[in-house]
Write a protein that holds these residues in place. Structure first.
Motif, PDB file in Angstrom:
ATOM      1  N   ALA A   1      -7.185 -31.154  75.484  1.00  0.00           N
ATOM      2  CA  ALA A   1      -5.967 -30.345  75.312  1.00  0.00           C
ATOM      3  C   ALA A   1      -5.426 -30.590  73.910  1.00  0.00           C
ATOM      4  CB  ALA A   1      -4.924 -30.727  76.353  1.00  0.00           C
ATOM      5  N   CYS A   2      -4.562 -29.700  73.458  1.00  0.00           N
ATOM      6  CA  CYS A   2      -3.944 -29.881  72.142  1.00  0.00           C
ATOM      7  C   CYS A   2      -2.428 -29.911  72.274  1.00  0.00           C
ATOM      8  CB  CYS A   2      -4.351 -28.731  71.208  1.00  0.00           C
ATOM      9  SG  CYS A   2      -6.088 -28.819  70.737  1.00  0.00           S
ATOM     10  N   VAL A   3      -1.847 -30.918  71.655  1.00  0.00           N
ATOM     11  CA  VAL A   3      -0.380 -30.983  71.595  1.00  0.00           C
ATOM     12  C   VAL A   3      -0.026 -30.437  70.212  1.00  0.00           C
ATOM     13  CG1 VAL A   3       1.625 -32.493  71.765  1.00  0.00           C
ATOM     14  CG2 VAL A   3      -0.500 -33.087  72.985  1.00  0.00           C
TER      15      VAL A   3
ATOM     16  N   TRP B   1       2.242 -29.251  67.415  1.00  0.00           N
ATOM     17  CA  TRP B   1       3.639 -29.418  66.992  1.00  0.00           C
ATOM     18  C   TRP B   1       4.015 -28.329  65.986  1.00  0.00           C
ATOM     19  CZ3 TRP B   1       7.201 -32.869  68.858  1.00  0.00           C
ATOM     20  CH2 TRP B   1       6.713 -33.873  69.696  1.00  0.00           C
TER      21      TRP B   1
ATOM     22  N   PHE C   1       6.873 -28.681  70.517  1.00  0.00           N
ATOM     23  CA  PHE C   1       5.440 -28.574  70.791  1.00  0.00           C
ATOM     24  C   PHE C   1       5.211 -27.496  71.848  1.00  0.00           C
ATOM     25  CE2 PHE C   1       7.129 -32.121  73.287  1.00  0.00           C
ATOM     26  CZ  PHE C   1       6.787 -31.726  74.584  1.00  0.00           C
TER      27      PHE C   1
ATOM     28  N   ILE D   1       3.738 -25.698  75.146  1.00  0.00           N
ATOM     29  CA  ILE D   1       3.228 -25.926  76.510  1.00  0.00           C
ATOM     30  C   ILE D   1       2.833 -24.575  77.109  1.00  0.00           C
ATOM     31  CG2 ILE D   1       4.510 -28.039  76.964  1.00  0.00           C
ATOM     32  CD1 ILE D   1       6.570 -26.334  78.522  1.00  0.00           C
TER      33      ILE D   1
ATOM     34  N   GLU E   1       1.572 -27.400  81.239  1.00  0.00           N
ATOM     35  CA  GLU E   1       0.660 -28.404  80.679  1.00  0.00           C
ATOM     36  C   GLU E   1       0.497 -28.132  79.186  1.00  0.00           C
ATOM     37  OE1 GLU E   1      -3.043 -27.646  82.694  1.00  0.00           O
ATOM     38  OE2 GLU E   1      -3.320 -25.731  81.693  1.00  0.00           O
ATOM     39  N   PHE E   2      -0.266 -28.972  78.518  1.00  0.00           N
ATOM     40  CA  PHE E   2      -0.645 -28.660  77.143  1.00  0.00           C
ATOM     41  C   PHE E   2      -1.837 -27.725  77.202  1.00  0.00           C
ATOM     42  CE2 PHE E   2       1.283 -32.898  76.828  1.00  0.00           C
ATOM     43  CZ  PHE E   2       2.347 -32.549  76.004  1.00  0.00           C
TER      44      PHE E   2
ATOM     45  N   ALA F   1      -5.806 -35.587  74.847  1.00  0.00           N
ATOM     46  CA  ALA F   1      -4.898 -34.590  74.261  1.00  0.00           C
ATOM     47  C   ALA F   1      -4.750 -34.925  72.774  1.00  0.00           C
ATOM     48  CB  ALA F   1      -3.550 -34.639  74.959  1.00  0.00           C
TER      49      ALA F   1
ATOM     50  N   LYS G   1      -3.290 -34.606  68.990  1.00  0.00           N
ATOM     51  CA  LYS G   1      -2.080 -34.217  68.260  1.00  0.00           C
ATOM     52  C   LYS G   1      -2.467 -33.199  67.198  1.00  0.00           C
ATOM     53  CE  LYS G   1       1.895 -36.136  65.878  1.00  0.00           C
ATOM     54  NZ  LYS G   1       2.533 -37.345  65.372  1.00  0.00           N
TER      55      LYS G   1
ATOM     56  N   THR H   1      -0.316 -34.300  82.800  1.00  0.00           N
ATOM     57  CA  THR H   1       0.466 -33.937  81.615  1.00  0.00           C
ATOM     58  C   THR H   1       1.652 -34.898  81.441  1.00  0.00           C
ATOM     59  OG1 THR H   1      -0.169 -31.641  81.960  1.00  0.00           O
ATOM     60  CG2 THR H   1       1.690 -32.036  80.477  1.00  0.00           C
TER      61      THR H   1
END
Ligand code: SF4
Length: 358
Positions: free
Chosen positions: A234-236, A238, A243, A245, A259-260, A309, A311, A348
């Motif tokens: 997954a990718c968070v 920013w 961020f 979701i 979730e991300f 996940a 960043k 998550t």
């Protein structure tokens, strides 16, 4: 037909030993229903705080039926098995719209509602309305496999049916609700999975497993096949202090939860690249991956999830679609303090916890 002596001894034991529970101390049919839905696959101690929060937010069936499902999910967040919440919400709406708001008082009608299987329908019918129908859950199966010395796998339908039929013949006529609750309570407190407390048990005199000294051999439960482990990425992403979701489709597992953006990856290679390409496709955004990542594991009933996940940072100048807000409203840019406004799945929440701690 006269009931065996143990039926009376069991209900007497229950009167003296039952634990206080909010739905037991105030057994409104709606409360019994909420509690029985929550208690599926879940321990009493876990359920109590959820139950209290739930009935504070949705004090009656009408309030529940007229609430947004996202609010229901938020109250359910962390309790797992989210299909229960979805079905319960649907069933509440049906009772309000088609049943004049009156909860059915019998097994057959309850069984027709979404999400009410044999166990929950029998539990609500007997505990809330005093119907003479046995409840057969894991505790009941364990107690009677020992009590009657049943040497077959208690997960099979034939054993469940056998125990149900025998209990139907003996269920207390005057106290069916207490009878059912007594067995479940006995299973939780005395006839425990390991080290049953036989000297304290009201069924001891007639218990086959006790008499034959085979309490540790029963019940027989065939081992489940090992559950698989799947790899997720997954990718968070920013964007300033916010961020991204995304909301899962309603017809998916964990449907409606946030979730991300990400998903299941193929194999174990190039996880970072796979995650990047997947999320780029899902979001239609341009972003870059940073060094940080958060790794968590979570076990669901049928598989284990290993999630990384990453960043990431949005490349503001490269936003393709003019804006970054999803037209179907399934994406949101939120700050950490807004996390509490959305229902997330446990995996998550574990990632969010790591983000907060860093
Ligand atoms: S006597 Fe022991 S094994 Fe038998 S029902 Fe009671 S606690 Fe369970």
């Amino acid at each position: 037909m006269a009931k065996p002596d143990w039926v009376k001894e069991l209900t007497q034991w229950y009167s003296q030993n039952k634990r206080s529970m909010p739905w037991r101390d105030n057994p409104l049919p709606y409360y019994i229903w909420v509690s029985e839905v929550m208690l599926q696959q879940t321990q009493v101690e876990t359920v109590i705080p959820y139950f209290k929060r739930f009935i504070t937010r949705f004090p009656d069936l009408n309030t529940l039926a007229n609430s947004d499902f996202q609010d229901v999910l938020k109250m359910w967040e962390g309790l797992g098995y989210y299909a229960r919440a979805r079905n319960f919400h649907k069933a509440a709406s049906l009772v309000i719209q088609e049943g004049n708001g009156v909860i059915p008082d019998n097994f057959e009608d309850l069984r027709k509602l979404p999400g009410l299987g044999d166990y929950t329908a029998a539990a609500v019918a007997s505990i809330a309305f005093g119907q003479k129908i046995p409840v057969v859950d894991g505790n009941v199966l364990r107690v009677f496999a020992r009590f009657w010395g049943i040497k077959e796998d208690i997960k099979t339908n034939s054993v469940k049916r056998h125990i149900f039929d025998r209990l139907k013949n003996v269920i207390s006529t005057s106290r069916p609700s207490d009878f059912n609750q007594a067995i479940m309570e006995l299973g939780a407190l005395v006839c425990r999975p390991k080290n049953p407390l036989c000297p304290q048990c009201p069924l001891q005199k007639q218990c086959v497993a006790f008499k034959k000294n085979i309490t540790d051999e029963l019940p027989i439960i065939k081992k489940k096949a090992k559950i698989p482990t799947y790899i997720y990425g997954a990718c968070v992403i920013w964007r300033g202090n916010r961020f991204l979701i995304s909301r899962r489709d309603n017809d998916q597992m964990l449907g409606g939860l946030w979730e991300f953006p990400g998903g299941r990856l193929e194999g174990n290679l190039n996880l970072k690249k796979q995650s990047f390409e997947l999320v780029e496709k899902i979001t239609n955004l341009e972003f870059k991956m940073l060094k940080d990542f958060y790794k968590i594991r979570h076990t669901y009933s049928h598989f284990k999830k290993e999630l990384t996940a990453y960043k990431c940072q949005l490349l503001e100048q490269k936003v393709i679609a003019g804006d970054v807000v999803d037209p179907e409203d399934n994406f949101r840019w939120i700050t950490l303090s807004e996390v509490t406004n959305f229902p997330f799945d446990k995996a998550t929440l574990k990632v969010i916890d790591k983000i907060v701690k860093r």
